[in-house]
Design a protein around this motif. Sequence first.
Motif, PDB file in Angstrom:
ATOM      1  N   TYR A 110      67.341  41.513  33.994  1.00  0.00           N
ATOM      2  CA  TYR A 110      66.097  40.831  33.653  1.00  0.00           C
ATOM      3  C   TYR A 110      65.026  41.892  33.446  1.00  0.00           C
ATOM      4  CZ  TYR A 110      62.192  37.488  34.362  1.00  0.00           C
ATOM      5  OH  TYR A 110      61.053  36.717  34.232  1.00  0.00           O
ATOM      6  N   GLU A 359      66.269  21.314  25.603  1.00  0.00           N
ATOM      7  CA  GLU A 359      65.540  22.453  25.027  1.00  0.00           C
ATOM      8  C   GLU A 359      64.327  22.020  24.208  1.00  0.00           C
ATOM      9  OE1 GLU A 359      66.535  25.128  26.218  1.00  0.00           O
ATOM     10  OE2 GLU A 359      68.703  25.101  26.439  1.00  0.00           O
ATOM     11  N   TYR A 396      65.508  20.575  31.168  1.00  0.00           N
ATOM     12  CA  TYR A 396      64.879  21.852  30.826  1.00  0.00           C
ATOM     13  C   TYR A 396      64.480  21.848  29.356  1.00  0.00           C
ATOM     14  CZ  TYR A 396      64.055  26.780  30.080  1.00  0.00           C
ATOM     15  OH  TYR A 396      63.465  27.977  29.745  1.00  0.00           O
ATOM     16  N   MET A 398      61.804  24.020  26.282  1.00  0.00           N
ATOM     17  CA  MET A 398      61.016  25.202  25.944  1.00  0.00           C
ATOM     18  C   MET A 398      59.878  24.813  25.011  1.00  0.00           C
ATOM     19  SD  MET A 398      63.594  28.422  25.403  1.00  0.00           S
ATOM     20  CE  MET A 398      64.834  27.557  24.438  1.00  0.00           C
ATOM     21  N   SER A 432      61.392  20.873  33.712  1.00  0.00           N
ATOM     22  CA  SER A 432      61.019  22.290  33.743  1.00  0.00           C
ATOM     23  C   SER A 432      60.698  22.738  32.321  1.00  0.00           C
ATOM     24  CB  SER A 432      62.157  23.147  34.301  1.00  0.00           C
ATOM     25  OG  SER A 432      62.370  22.865  35.663  1.00  0.00           O
ATOM     26  N   GLY A 434      59.859  26.050  30.024  1.00  0.00           N
ATOM     27  CA  GLY A 434      59.804  27.492  29.847  1.00  0.00           C
ATOM     28  C   GLY A 434      59.097  27.832  28.557  1.00  0.00           C
ATOM     29  N   TRP A 475      56.548  24.539  35.467  1.00  0.00           N
ATOM     30  CA  TRP A 475      56.508  25.350  34.258  1.00  0.00           C
ATOM     31  C   TRP A 475      56.533  26.828  34.614  1.00  0.00           C
ATOM     32  CZ3 TRP A 475      52.941  22.003  36.158  1.00  0.00           C
ATOM     33  CH2 TRP A 475      51.822  22.571  36.797  1.00  0.00           C
ATOM     34  N   GLN A 476      56.876  27.614  33.599  1.00  0.00           N
ATOM     35  CA  GLN A 476      56.859  29.062  33.728  1.00  0.00           C
ATOM     36  C   GLN A 476      55.494  29.581  33.283  1.00  0.00           C
ATOM     37  OE1 GLN A 476      59.432  31.158  30.988  1.00  0.00           O
ATOM     38  NE2 GLN A 476      59.817  32.798  32.434  1.00  0.00           N
ATOM     39  N   SER A 481      56.031  35.245  30.782  1.00  0.00           N
ATOM     40  CA  SER A 481      56.857  35.219  29.570  1.00  0.00           C
ATOM     41  C   SER A 481      56.396  36.269  28.565  1.00  0.00           C
ATOM     42  CB  SER A 481      56.797  33.832  28.929  1.00  0.00           C
ATOM     43  OG  SER A 481      57.231  32.850  29.837  1.00  0.00           O
ATOM     44  N   GLU A 484      57.672  39.594  29.669  1.00  0.00           N
ATOM     45  CA  GLU A 484      59.119  39.630  29.430  1.00  0.00           C
ATOM     46  C   GLU A 484      59.392  39.923  27.958  1.00  0.00           C
ATOM     47  OE1 GLU A 484      62.926  36.566  29.411  1.00  0.00           O
ATOM     48  OE2 GLU A 484      61.150  36.046  30.583  1.00  0.00           O
TER      49      GLU A 484
END
Length: 826
Positions: A110, A359, A396, A398, A432, A434, A475-476, A481, A484
């Motif tokens: 990661y 997704e 999940y 995005m 969730s 992302g 949430w992220q 992000s 990353e």
Amino acid sequence: MKSRDSLLGRVRRPSRYLGSEVNAKGRNPALASVKVCLAFPDLYEVGASHLGMPILYEIINSEPSFAADRVFCPDTDMEALLRDEKIPLSSLEWGMPLKDFDILGMSLLYELNYTGVLCMLDLAGIPLRSSDRGPVHPFVIGGGPCTVNPAPVADFFDAMVVGEGEDVILPLLQAFLRWKADGARDRNTLLEDWAAIGGVYVPALFDRAASLGRALPKPVRRAIVPDMDAAPFPKAPVIPYGKPVHDRLRLEIARGCGRGCRFCQAGMIYRPYREKSAGLLLEQAEQGLRCTGYQDISLLSLSTGDYCRIEPLVGSMMARFGPEHTAISLPSMRADTLSPSLMEQIRSVRKTGFTIAPEAGTQRLRNIINKNITEKDIFDTVLAAGNAGWRLIKLYFMVGLPFETIEDVSGIVELVRGLKKATGRRQDIAVSIGVFVPKTHTPFQWAAQLGVDEAWERINLVRDNLKMPGVKVKWQNPRTSLMEGALARGGREMASVVETAWKKGCRLDGWSEHFNFDAWLDALTQHSVNIADITRARDIDEPLPWDNIDCRVDKGFLLEEWKKAAQGTLTPACQQSCSACGVCDFEKIEVKTSPDLPQALPSPITDPAPQNPGKFKVYYSKTGPARYLAHLETVTVFLRALRRIGAPLAYSQGFHPMPALAFDQALPVFVESEQEHFTVTLTDEAAGKNLAHRLNSELPQGLKILFCEPVLPNQKKKALLTAIYHIDCAPGALRPKAVAAFNAADSLMVEKQSHKGKARLLDLKLIVDKMEILSDTKILLELCPSDGNSMKPDLVLQAAGAVPDASKDIVRIVKSPGLPVKGTQS
């Protein structure tokens, strides 16, 4: 010089640093010609859940000339103590400083672990940059999925293994052995030998060619294991202490994925799809359960439901292991592969997690990303799960996917609302969210990444419109992000940014409580790196920092998929039709699926129906390194030991059956005990014979069964005993006057904090029967629980003023049984 072990009484979760786990190899490093330390740049709980480290650990320790130990990034409290006490970071089992190893193998799973790499190197006293290392330093090798773009951290590594390391690790070590036998004078000689091994990237060779104006070496081609049945697999994996992220037997049933989701890096870089045979998986499950005592099996792959024998495999596993209350979890299921019959098999023992990943919220966007599932697939799966008894569904999604519109984001809301309406009160939904991060070697490697403000707008749109009963949204953080993404697609300029960020205090960046976005921005600014230049859309003709890595997937195929995404055109899965991605040679490397299960399978484990049940009281001591195990860790150690010896445990009935195992009062961490006990009920009384001897062969250092005795029907409870503690203190720490004053007082009210942080008053005189100084450094303390009141012995001494600071002044605490408490049954 002090050792790491001297610090264990002063840190959170000290069991992280013990290295005495069951199935740890414990080899003598002096007998090995090459010593390797496998390092993970994140906390023990994360690293111990990674399947790659146990595989390499098994391969290396199976060779007589080689030996491997492990190390994980210390938590911030341990790091501070190591620096304050000037103790170098050492390996887990041998306690050997990392700088004394020949090779340090670092897992790169990661991007936000990169500062952990520098933290560990610095704590070990190893220069951060490979160019600064000399003959006395170990070679630092990186491996894992992040090596498909090695540029941001290439300066810190002597070499990197790109791809699957099972067939690469031994040639690397054998080359080191030859180099060592030749005199080990020039590090560059070994690096050149390593570069000749398939899948090995040596940054210095590329740098040297560039500095001399020579042609760069050919791109390094990803290493691959063609046959999963021939791939090494840990027969008796180390059983971590504590609560690792994945606390179960992990079986890799397939590697790669043929679905071709355009956002998924793993689905591209681990091609082709290769299944392990179902018969072998059954053997590995049986052996793994026997060697670990786990109660859960996790069947791992990028898309578990695509495994061609999934239903007969799960059915066979449930028939053989279900009667022993072993559960099966399928952590990566697509909505179109989780059939009602498969759900029924999984829930027959107990329900494990149920997560699906749509997704995207609309069919248009699911087609763009090549998800190849429909809204009907999603509804059918969720409703079937409800009918099978699952009460919590995890979904999940995005935001920020290429070509996404606000209507697509609103589609997430509509889809979840529709599912909630269809399932009603019988199911809760956890959503969730992302933020999409474009990754290298995927069709979306040319895409732009969503900015922080716009990402928050889309997350808030979903969150604000799903405030309804039975639905929870998490949430992220878009800032996480964004970093990353910068590290995933950055170039060599990012090495200085990573180093500066680490110097500014960044570490453990994957944990929200540690992530420091402002420090990262300062580091970027200091080196004049504009994060927008990295996360922008890339031109399809421009050179990319990761072009020196060949992941075997043709760049032309990725570009064609990028164009098909813009058109919303689907690509079939590899198992259905070859899309000519370039990975397979159709001789050695190709899609492989499992043959059918063999006809003659070993007999299922029989149902342990009660025959002549018996209840036993088991007495044990907890000393030495075992004093650092928390109570729940100790319970787990004993439970798994009982399962390993095949003890026929009795279980409760109901939704989540639990073993009939009951422990006495919890023993605090750091406190040793001469005698504790637990009771266990077995379905067959005869199995209690030699229970103590059999259990002792399965326990880690410091835990020992003293004896066990049957609990007879209608047997009276024994008297509750006081606890006597013999406590060793640091020289000069004891305060005799304070002890005398406490003994003379009628009461002493102190404030006690509960584990939830609530404070209440407690009279110490009600629980202290005796406090007596035995010598300059020893004190005896006898405690009696009163009306449920209790307090740890070290905190009692501190509250009474007998020592100023229990965490620093108390060296050892040993508990022994005392006298019967007045008024209890005898």
